[in-house]
Design a protein around this motif. Structure first.
Motif, PDB file in Angstrom:
ATOM      1  N   LEU A   1      -4.071  10.467 -14.914  1.00 46.90           N
ATOM      2  CA  LEU A   1      -4.934  11.454 -14.582  1.00 46.90           C
ATOM      3  C   LEU A   1      -5.068  11.354 -12.943  1.00 46.90           C
ATOM      4  N   LYS A   2      -5.304  12.480 -12.422  1.00 47.82           N
ATOM      5  CA  LYS A   2      -5.474  12.919 -11.007  1.00 47.82           C
ATOM      6  C   LYS A   2      -6.710  12.131 -10.607  1.00 47.82           C
ATOM      7  N   SER A   3      -7.695  12.196 -11.338  1.00 45.43           N
ATOM      8  CA  SER A   3      -8.893  11.409 -11.224  1.00 45.43           C
ATOM      9  C   SER A   3      -8.806   9.978 -11.086  1.00 45.43           C
ATOM     10  N   THR A   4      -7.988   9.438 -11.830  1.00 49.70           N
ATOM     11  CA  THR A   4      -7.897   8.249 -11.931  1.00 49.70           C
ATOM     12  C   THR A   4      -6.955   7.575 -10.522  1.00 49.70           C
ATOM     13  N   GLN A   5      -5.988   8.534 -10.418  1.00 55.79           N
ATOM     14  CA  GLN A   5      -5.272   8.070  -9.155  1.00 55.79           C
ATOM     15  C   GLN A   5      -6.161   8.207  -7.833  1.00 55.79           C
ATOM     16  N   HIS A   6      -7.209   9.123  -7.920  1.00 55.93           N
ATOM     17  CA  HIS A   6      -7.988   9.394  -6.663  1.00 55.93           C
ATOM     18  C   HIS A   6      -9.112   7.923  -6.770  1.00 55.93           C
ATOM     19  N   ALA A   7      -9.337   7.604  -7.938  1.00 57.74           N
ATOM     20  CA  ALA A   7     -10.358   6.417  -7.812  1.00 57.74           C
ATOM     21  C   ALA A   7      -9.588   5.253  -7.475  1.00 57.74           C
ATOM     22  N   VAL A   8      -8.575   4.996  -7.696  1.00 55.95           N
ATOM     23  CA  VAL A   8      -7.809   3.899  -7.001  1.00 55.95           C
ATOM     24  C   VAL A   8      -7.688   4.044  -5.629  1.00 55.95           C
ATOM     25  N   TRP A   9      -7.467   5.102  -4.953  1.00 50.78           N
ATOM     26  CA  TRP A   9      -7.644   5.175  -3.567  1.00 50.78           C
ATOM     27  C   TRP A   9      -8.866   4.951  -3.016  1.00 50.78           C
TER      28      TRP A   9
ATOM     29  N   ILE B   1       0.739  -1.296  -0.045  1.00 47.12           N
ATOM     30  CA  ILE B   1       0.070  -0.036   0.183  1.00 47.12           C
ATOM     31  C   ILE B   1       0.904   1.372  -0.139  1.00 47.12           C
ATOM     32  N   ARG B   2       1.831   1.089   0.692  1.00 48.91           N
ATOM     33  CA  ARG B   2       2.922   2.352   0.765  1.00 48.91           C
ATOM     34  C   ARG B   2       3.503   2.480  -0.550  1.00 48.91           C
ATOM     35  N   ALA B   3       3.897   1.584  -1.310  1.00 48.08           N
ATOM     36  CA  ALA B   3       4.647   1.515  -2.583  1.00 48.08           C
ATOM     37  C   ALA B   3       3.547   1.956  -3.563  1.00 48.08           C
ATOM     38  N   LEU B   4       2.229   1.814  -3.404  1.00 47.30           N
ATOM     39  CA  LEU B   4       1.323   2.221  -4.274  1.00 47.30           C
ATOM     40  C   LEU B   4       1.390   3.558  -4.578  1.00 47.30           C
ATOM     41  N   SER B   5       1.545   4.358  -3.446  1.00 48.67           N
ATOM     42  CA  SER B   5       1.505   5.867  -3.701  1.00 48.67           C
ATOM     43  C   SER B   5       2.733   6.336  -4.582  1.00 48.67           C
ATOM     44  N   ALA B   6       3.928   5.735  -4.383  1.00 43.23           N
ATOM     45  CA  ALA B   6       4.866   6.227  -5.677  1.00 43.23           C
ATOM     46  C   ALA B   6       4.559   5.691  -6.876  1.00 43.23           C
ATOM     47  N   ARG B   7       4.230   4.375  -6.973  1.00 38.95           N
ATOM     48  CA  ARG B   7       3.866   3.980  -8.388  1.00 38.95           C
ATOM     49  C   ARG B   7       2.876   4.558  -9.229  1.00 38.95           C
ATOM     50  N   LEU B   8       1.791   4.937  -8.210  1.00 37.36           N
ATOM     51  CA  LEU B   8       0.681   5.716  -8.940  1.00 37.36           C
ATOM     52  C   LEU B   8       1.366   7.253  -9.675  1.00 37.36           C
ATOM     53  N   ALA B   9       2.100   7.924  -8.516  1.00 34.56           N
ATOM     54  CA  ALA B   9       2.868   8.958  -9.082  1.00 34.56           C
ATOM     55  C   ALA B   9       3.751   8.870 -10.223  1.00 34.56           C
ATOM     56  N   ASP B  10       4.053   7.771 -10.526  1.00 30.26           N
ATOM     57  CA  ASP B  10       5.026   7.408 -11.720  1.00 30.26           C
ATOM     58  C   ASP B  10       4.331   6.918 -12.886  1.00 30.26           C
ATOM     59  N   ALA B  11       2.993   6.449 -12.542  1.00 29.12           N
ATOM     60  CA  ALA B  11       2.358   6.053 -13.780  1.00 29.12           C
ATOM     61  C   ALA B  11       1.763   7.000 -14.856  1.00 29.12           C
ATOM     62  N   ASN B  12       1.875   8.104 -14.594  1.00 32.43           N
ATOM     63  CA  ASN B  12       1.481   9.125 -15.492  1.00 32.43           C
ATOM     64  C   ASN B  12      -0.132   9.016 -15.714  1.00 32.43           C
TER      65      ASN B  12
END
Length: 112
Positions: A78-86, A65-76
């Motif tokens: 959309l912010k809305s997609t990152q928020h949806a994952v969380w 879960i902690r690694a997910l934050s960094a990987r999402l940031a590096d995945a290019n």
């Protein structure tokens, strides 16, 4: 069948099942549009392709879960997609459930 058998031979039974479903959809469309005369996937069942899928429990570790934050940031993404994952992770919802949700479905005061 040779395409599906090739995928199954790689040990990707779930992928073979999904591929069968996608092929069925494609040939169904092609039949309606009169692109093909017959659906070659007719009669093919999961048991012929990738076999019955076993349900499994998957739990993310705290490190994942902690690694997910960094990987999402590096995945290019959309912010809305990152928020949806969380939101999916926090609420244990599936993507289909989340995409159909509307603001009226969320009660922040009741936390539901």
């Amino acid at each position: 069948m040779s395409v599906l058998d090739t995928v199954k031979a790689r040990g990707a039974a779930r992928l073979a099942n999904r591929l069968l479903a996608e092929l069925r959809q494609m040939f169904g469309f092609a039949l309606v549009r009169e692109i093909v005369a017959a659906d070659p996937t007719t009669g093919i069942e999961k048991k012929h392709v990738g076999a019955q899928e076993e349900e499994r429990e998957r739990v993310l570790s705290e490190a994942e879960i902690r690694a997910l934050s960094a990987r999402l940031a590096d995945a290019n993404l959309l912010k809305s997609t990152q928020h949806a994952v969380w939101v999916m992770l926090a609420t244990l919802t599936r993507i289909g459930e989340l995409t159909r949700a509307r603001r009226a479905d969320i009660d922040l005061a009741a936390r539901t």
